[in-house]
Design a protein around this motif. Structure first.
Motif, mmCIF file in Angstrom:
data_model
loop_
_atom_site.group_PDB
_atom_site.id
_atom_site.type_symbol
_atom_site.label_atom_id
_atom_site.label_comp_id
_atom_site.label_asym_id
_atom_site.label_seq_id
_atom_site.Cartn_x
_atom_site.Cartn_y
_atom_site.Cartn_z
ATOM 1 N N LYS A 78 47.836 26.524 34.403
ATOM 2 C CA LYS A 78 47.822 27.874 34.982
ATOM 3 C C LYS A 78 46.592 28.079 35.860
ATOM 4 C CE LYS A 78 50.633 29.977 31.352
ATOM 5 N NZ LYS A 78 50.752 31.019 30.307
ATOM 6 N N SER A 79 45.459 27.530 35.451
ATOM 7 C CA SER A 79 44.247 27.627 36.262
ATOM 8 C C SER A 79 44.417 26.886 37.582
ATOM 9 C CB SER A 79 43.045 27.059 35.498
ATOM 10 O OG SER A 79 42.728 27.853 34.385
ATOM 11 N N SER A 80 44.981 25.688 37.516
ATOM 12 C CA SER A 80 45.193 24.897 38.736
ATOM 13 C C SER A 80 46.165 25.590 39.678
ATOM 14 C CB SER A 80 45.718 23.508 38.367
ATOM 15 O OG SER A 80 44.787 22.811 37.582
ATOM 16 N N LEU A 81 47.218 26.163 39.118
ATOM 17 C CA LEU A 81 48.188 26.895 39.929
ATOM 18 C C LEU A 81 47.517 28.087 40.611
ATOM 19 C CD1 LEU A 81 51.190 27.224 40.728
ATOM 20 C CD2 LEU A 81 51.467 28.664 38.693
ATOM 21 N N LEU A 82 46.712 28.839 39.877
ATOM 22 C CA LEU A 82 45.999 29.980 40.446
ATOM 23 C C LEU A 82 45.042 29.545 41.548
ATOM 24 C CD1 LEU A 82 45.022 32.936 40.495
ATOM 25 C CD2 LEU A 82 43.464 32.352 38.620
ATOM 26 N N HIS A 83 44.270 28.499 41.296
ATOM 27 C CA HIS A 83 43.296 28.022 42.283
ATOM 28 C C HIS A 83 43.986 27.601 43.578
ATOM 29 C CE1 HIS A 83 40.382 26.961 38.760
ATOM 30 N NE2 HIS A 83 40.435 28.246 39.003
ATOM 31 N N PHE A 84 45.104 26.912 43.449
ATOM 32 C CA PHE A 84 45.825 26.483 44.647
ATOM 33 C C PHE A 84 46.354 27.694 45.416
ATOM 34 C CE2 PHE A 84 49.841 25.517 46.770
ATOM 35 C CZ PHE A 84 49.423 24.529 47.654
ATOM 36 N N CYS A 85 46.906 28.654 44.684
ATOM 37 C CA CYS A 85 47.548 29.805 45.335
ATOM 38 C C CYS A 85 46.550 30.734 46.021
ATOM 39 C CB CYS A 85 48.365 30.590 44.310
ATOM 40 S SG CYS A 85 49.853 29.735 43.743
ATOM 41 N N VAL A 86 45.322 30.802 45.502
ATOM 42 C CA VAL A 86 44.349 31.733 46.074
ATOM 43 C C VAL A 86 43.470 31.074 47.138
ATOM 44 C CG1 VAL A 86 42.409 31.354 44.490
ATOM 45 C CG2 VAL A 86 42.812 33.637 45.411
ATOM 46 N N ARG A 87 43.374 29.749 47.105
ATOM 47 C CA ARG A 87 42.432 29.045 47.980
ATOM 48 C C ARG A 87 42.759 29.245 49.465
ATOM 49 N NH1 ARG A 87 43.394 23.981 46.432
ATOM 50 N NH2 ARG A 87 41.995 24.220 44.640
ATOM 51 N N TRP A 88 44.003 28.955 49.831
ATOM 52 C CA TRP A 88 44.351 28.997 51.249
ATOM 53 C C TRP A 88 44.392 30.409 51.831
ATOM 54 C CZ3 TRP A 88 43.487 25.056 54.069
ATOM 55 C CH2 TRP A 88 43.552 23.770 53.524
ATOM 56 N N PRO A 89 44.911 31.399 51.115
ATOM 57 C CA PRO A 89 44.817 32.765 51.649
ATOM 58 C C PRO A 89 43.378 33.191 51.933
ATOM 59 C CG PRO A 89 46.399 32.692 49.868
ATOM 60 C CD PRO A 89 45.746 31.343 49.901
ATOM 61 N N LEU A 90 42.465 32.798 51.052
ATOM 62 C CA LEU A 90 41.067 33.177 51.237
ATOM 63 C C LEU A 90 40.459 32.468 52.442
ATOM 64 C CD1 LEU A 90 38.712 34.795 50.123
ATOM 65 C CD2 LEU A 90 38.134 32.841 48.674
ATOM 66 N N PHE A 91 40.681 31.162 52.570
ATOM 67 C CA PHE A 91 40.129 30.394 53.686
ATOM 68 C C PHE A 91 40.661 30.912 55.021
ATOM 69 C CE2 PHE A 91 39.327 26.309 51.004
ATOM 70 C CZ PHE A 91 38.202 26.920 50.472
ATOM 71 N N ILE A 92 41.960 31.129 55.092
ATOM 72 C CA ILE A 92 42.567 31.565 56.351
ATOM 73 C C ILE A 92 42.112 32.969 56.715
ATOM 74 C CG2 ILE A 92 44.764 32.145 57.455
ATOM 75 C CD1 ILE A 92 46.010 29.799 55.975
#
Length: 480
Positions: A78-92
């Motif tokens: 669940k942590s890995s899924l969250l990290h992946f899902c939030v990473r790109w929206p934040l960077f972009i």
């Protein structure tokens, strides 16, 4: 989870919801008595741009997080899924913000906003992204009490900071309200991330170990970029059109009506907070149980129409609480009330598209009512102003419900007794038409009683169950 368990869970967050409703009323009352409609309209446009930006920039990965969250109970998954899902929206978001701010500062071109306003909007959008994923985790973990207090904290921070800054900086109303809005948004992000810190700070793992690939997540998510942005644009067309055909004052009055209706819409957000993860979980465990969704739809139909029609009847009473310049808002409420009514009920009936992972179909669901709303605003606003925008919005949300329900039933059929629902909807629309152009009178009361009588007759079995459950709660707590 059984229906009684859901109702019990739903009741546990009632206190937080009522407090949030009270604070929403208080904020609207105080701000509209201090700030004129023009400034209030400018704030509304700023928040609207933030919502539009967020709907695009979280890249549909918030929906992927919901859909794939229950694949495994392992915390590192669940942590890995969250990290992946939030990473790109934040960077972009950060990248796009830097690009826009650089262009506007170097070329000295004010595209909609000045450089300072673009910086404020960028910060606000980042807050929206963090709070979106933070509160989604609370929803998925059914931490409904904490979720409610997130919303409460936002209201408290916004009210206190607005009043404090308005007292010291009376000549900068718009800037003050924008600052208070941004800080309030980050309070939600901070609190939700603090509560769910074990997932935000958890160890990563390889998602493929749980038969979930990043490619699959992206493929599921990308159609939601379109559907969510179109849906948000759909929700914003009324204010964009009013700002084009009229001015900030008209937008301000309209926005005050939206805030009053959105207090009612807290019932919508409360239900959605609980329903979305529970429905996915129930389908995963028992996909053949369609009676579960039928009963849920009937319960929420009774609740939403009962509250909605009551708000329409007493619309003048709610508006008296606003500043004198906002009294026209009373006649915008009747059709705006169909937003929370139809949206909330459709959250149940759209289940088939979610369960069967038909995210691309959601594009059609969003585009059709968006077009209806655009045409309606262009036709009605020049004639009726804010009332025209409200009528168009109400019709568009009815269309939204129809599209969601019919397309969902193609992939996962549930007998929602749509004829009963249609009869109730038509009678409610007739009441709303009358209330849009008349203050409360004998005819309004008569139409209100007629609609409630029709509802109680059509959904008498569900009403009996709800009454028995309510009596059971009172007896359990020695209140009856």
């Amino acid at each position: 989870m059984e229906m009684k368990g859901i109702l019990r869970h739903f009741a546990t967050i009632g206190v937080g919801t009522l407090l949030n409703m009270a604070l929403g009323f208080l904020a609207t009352i105080l701000i509209t008595r201090i700030v004129n409609p023009g400034y209030y309209g400018e704030l509304s446009i700023f928040k609207m741009y933030g919502s539009l930006a967020g709907s695009i920039l979280w890249l549909g990965l918030d929906q992927a997080l919901v859909r794939y969250y229950y694949i495994s109970d392992a915390r590192n998954y669940k942590s890995s899924l969250l990290h992946f899902c939030v990473r790109w929206p934040l960077f972009i978001t950060i990248g796009v913000s830097i690009l826009i701010i650089t262009v506007t500062s170097i070329q000295k071109v004010n595209v909609i906003y000045s450089t300072i306003q673009w910086i404020a909007l960028a910060i606000y959008t980042i807050g929206i992204i963090f709070s979106r994923f933070g509160t989604t985790i609370l929803r998925l973990e059914c931490k409904t009490k904490e979720y409610s207090w997130c919303n409460v904290s936002q209201q408290i921070v916004y009210i206190l900071l607005s009043l404090l800054l308005l007292y010291f900086y009376k000549n900068n109303e718009v800037l003050v309200l924008i600052i208070a809005t941004i800080v309030g948004q980050f309070s939600v992000a901070f609190f939700s991330m603090l509560v769910g810190k074990e997932y935000w700070l958890g160890e990563n793992c390889t998602l493929t170990a749980y038969n979930v690939s990043k490619k699959e997540l992206v493929q599921y998510a990308w159609p939601f970029i379109i559907t969510t942005s179109v849906a948000t644009f759909f929700q914003s067309i009324d204010r964009i059109s009013l700002n084009y055909f009229c001015d900030y004052n008209e937008v301000g009055v309209y926005s005050s009506a939206l805030v009053l209706v959105n207090v009612f819409a807290l019932l919508q957000s409360t239900f959605n907070t609980l329903w979305t993860p529970l429905s996915v979980e129930h389908y995963t465990k028992n996909p053949e149980d369609t009676a579960f969704y039928k009963q849920a739809q009937e319960f929420i139909t009774v609740l939403m129409f009962a509250f909605g029609m009551t708000i329409i009847l007493f619309k003048e009473i709610f508006v008296i609480l606003l500043g004198h310049e906002y009294r026209e808002a009373a006649y915008l409420i009747p059709f705006l009330a169909f937003h929370p009514i139809m949206y909330t009920i459709s959250e149940v009936t759209v289940g088939g598209l979610v369960f069967k992972k038909k995210s691309k179909i959601q594009i059609v669901v969003s585009i059709v009512p968006c077009i209806v709303n655009l045409i309606g605003n262009m036709a009605l606003i020049p004639i009726y102003g804010g009332r025209g925008a409200a009528i168009s919005t109400g019709i568009a949300y009815i269309t939204f419900f129809v599209m969601r329900t019919l397309l969902s039933n193609r992939y996962y059929y549930v007998d929602y007794s749509l004829m009963r629902f249609s009869i109730l909807s038509v009678s409610s629309i007739l009441f709303a038409v009358y209330a849009t152009f008349h203050a409360i009178d004998i005819m309004s009361v008569f139409l209100y009683i007629c609609v409630l009588t029709i509802m109680l007759f059509l959904y008498r079995d569900s009403v009996k169950i709800m009454i028995r459950y309510g009596i059971g709660i009172l007896k359990k707590n020695n209140l009856c």
